[in-house]
Design a protein around this motif. Structure first.
Motif, PDB file in Angstrom:
ATOM      1  N   ALA A   1       0.818  -1.219   0.000  1.00  0.00           N
ATOM      2  CA  ALA A   1       0.000   0.000   0.000  1.00  0.00           C
ATOM      3  C   ALA A   1       0.851   1.268   0.000  1.00  0.00           C
ATOM      4  CB  ALA A   1      -0.937  -0.005   1.211  1.00  0.00           C
ATOM      5  N   SER A   2       2.085   1.171   0.501  1.00  0.00           N
ATOM      6  CA  SER A   2       2.938   2.352   0.592  1.00  0.00           C
ATOM      7  C   SER A   2       3.664   2.664  -0.712  1.00  0.00           C
ATOM      8  CB  SER A   2       3.961   2.191   1.723  1.00  0.00           C
ATOM      9  OG  SER A   2       4.956   1.256   1.358  1.00  0.00           O
ATOM     10  N   GLY A   3       3.644   1.744  -1.655  1.00  0.00           N
ATOM     11  CA  GLY A   3       4.302   1.998  -2.934  1.00  0.00           C
ATOM     12  C   GLY A   3       4.754   0.707  -3.584  1.00  0.00           C
ATOM     13  N   PRO A   4       5.276   0.815  -4.798  1.00  0.00           N
ATOM     14  CA  PRO A   4       5.699  -0.385  -5.533  1.00  0.00           C
ATOM     15  C   PRO A   4       6.777  -1.174  -4.782  1.00  0.00           C
ATOM     16  CG  PRO A   4       5.754   1.570  -6.938  1.00  0.00           C
ATOM     17  CD  PRO A   4       5.509   2.042  -5.546  1.00  0.00           C
ATOM     18  N   GLN A   5       6.676  -2.474  -4.850  1.00  0.00           N
ATOM     19  CA  GLN A   5       7.645  -3.373  -4.236  1.00  0.00           C
ATOM     20  C   GLN A   5       8.269  -4.232  -5.340  1.00  0.00           C
ATOM     21  OE1 GLN A   5       8.360  -3.051  -0.995  1.00  0.00           O
ATOM     22  NE2 GLN A   5       6.808  -1.453  -0.916  1.00  0.00           N
ATOM     23  N   PRO A   6       9.443  -4.808  -5.098  1.00  0.00           N
ATOM     24  CA  PRO A   6      10.072  -5.666  -6.115  1.00  0.00           C
ATOM     25  C   PRO A   6       9.457  -7.062  -6.164  1.00  0.00           C
ATOM     26  CG  PRO A   6      11.478  -5.507  -4.193  1.00  0.00           C
ATOM     27  CD  PRO A   6      10.316  -4.580  -3.948  1.00  0.00           C
TER      28      PRO A   6
ATOM     29  N   LEU B   1      10.360 -15.566  -3.881  1.00  0.00           N
ATOM     30  CA  LEU B   1      10.937 -15.076  -2.630  1.00  0.00           C
ATOM     31  C   LEU B   1      10.152 -15.684  -1.480  1.00  0.00           C
ATOM     32  CD1 LEU B   1      11.449 -11.252  -3.243  1.00  0.00           C
ATOM     33  CD2 LEU B   1      13.226 -12.951  -2.866  1.00  0.00           C
ATOM     34  N   ILE B   2      10.862 -15.984  -0.411  1.00  0.00           N
ATOM     35  CA  ILE B   2      10.243 -16.614   0.755  1.00  0.00           C
ATOM     36  C   ILE B   2      10.406 -15.693   1.945  1.00  0.00           C
ATOM     37  CG2 ILE B   2      10.394 -18.595   2.333  1.00  0.00           C
ATOM     38  CD1 ILE B   2       9.418 -19.331  -0.504  1.00  0.00           C
ATOM     39  N   VAL B   3       9.386 -15.644   2.790  1.00  0.00           N
ATOM     40  CA  VAL B   3       9.507 -15.042   4.114  1.00  0.00           C
ATOM     41  C   VAL B   3       8.833 -16.004   5.082  1.00  0.00           C
ATOM     42  CG1 VAL B   3       7.421 -13.609   3.919  1.00  0.00           C
ATOM     43  CG2 VAL B   3       9.251 -12.935   5.492  1.00  0.00           C
TER      44      VAL B   3
END
Length: 142
Positions: free
Chosen positions: A25-30, A68-70
């Motif tokens: 929500a705060s901006g584009p992410q990779p 990607l994993i978290v």
């Protein structure tokens, strides 16, 4: 853009999901939040249309696109074990920092770590890999 998968389906995974949503929500992410990897069954919460996959099947036949994993598990020793399982298989990890978190000067946040809402790293704080700093955590120097 990489797909982001959260490992887990209980309370910690829900909190990690909230951080990822706030970041989006705060901006584009990779990355794009794709869904949850669970051992069995379904998450203990509504995944709001995100994909839910069996972790064992996911590891047996990983996606062709780079994922990607978290780790969305609260128990530290289990977090490390799960992170090692994915690292051995060549997965990369996302580091998630809630937009309301404060990371002061000379601080570092390790790969795969999650800083939840209102976390504060004052100065000269080194957070290791795959750490989970819960809501409102505050850590001062050294």
């Amino acid at each position: 853009m990489q797909d982001l998968w959260i490992v887990g389906g209980s309370g910690a995974a829900l909190e990690v999901w909230a951080v990822a949503r706030a970041m989006e929500a705060s901006g584009p992410q990779p990355w794009k939040l794709r869904g949850f990897l669970v051992i069995e069954g379904s998450p203990e919460f509504d995944p709001e249309g995100l994909e839910v996959r069996n972790e064992v099947a996911f590891l047996a036949a990983p996606p062709t696109s780079q994922a990607l994993i978290v780790v969305g598990l609260g128990e530290p020793s289990l977090r490390q074990k799960v992170a090692q399982t994915y690292a051995i298989r060549g997965f990369q990890f996302a580091t998630l920092i809630h937009p309301s978190a404060i990371v002061g000067p000379a601080c570092s946040v390790g790969e795969g770590s999650v800083l939840m809402a209102l976390s504060v790293l004052e100065t000269h704080v080194n957070v290791g890999e795959h750490a989970l700093l819960n809501v409102g955590t505050s850590i001062a120097h050294n």
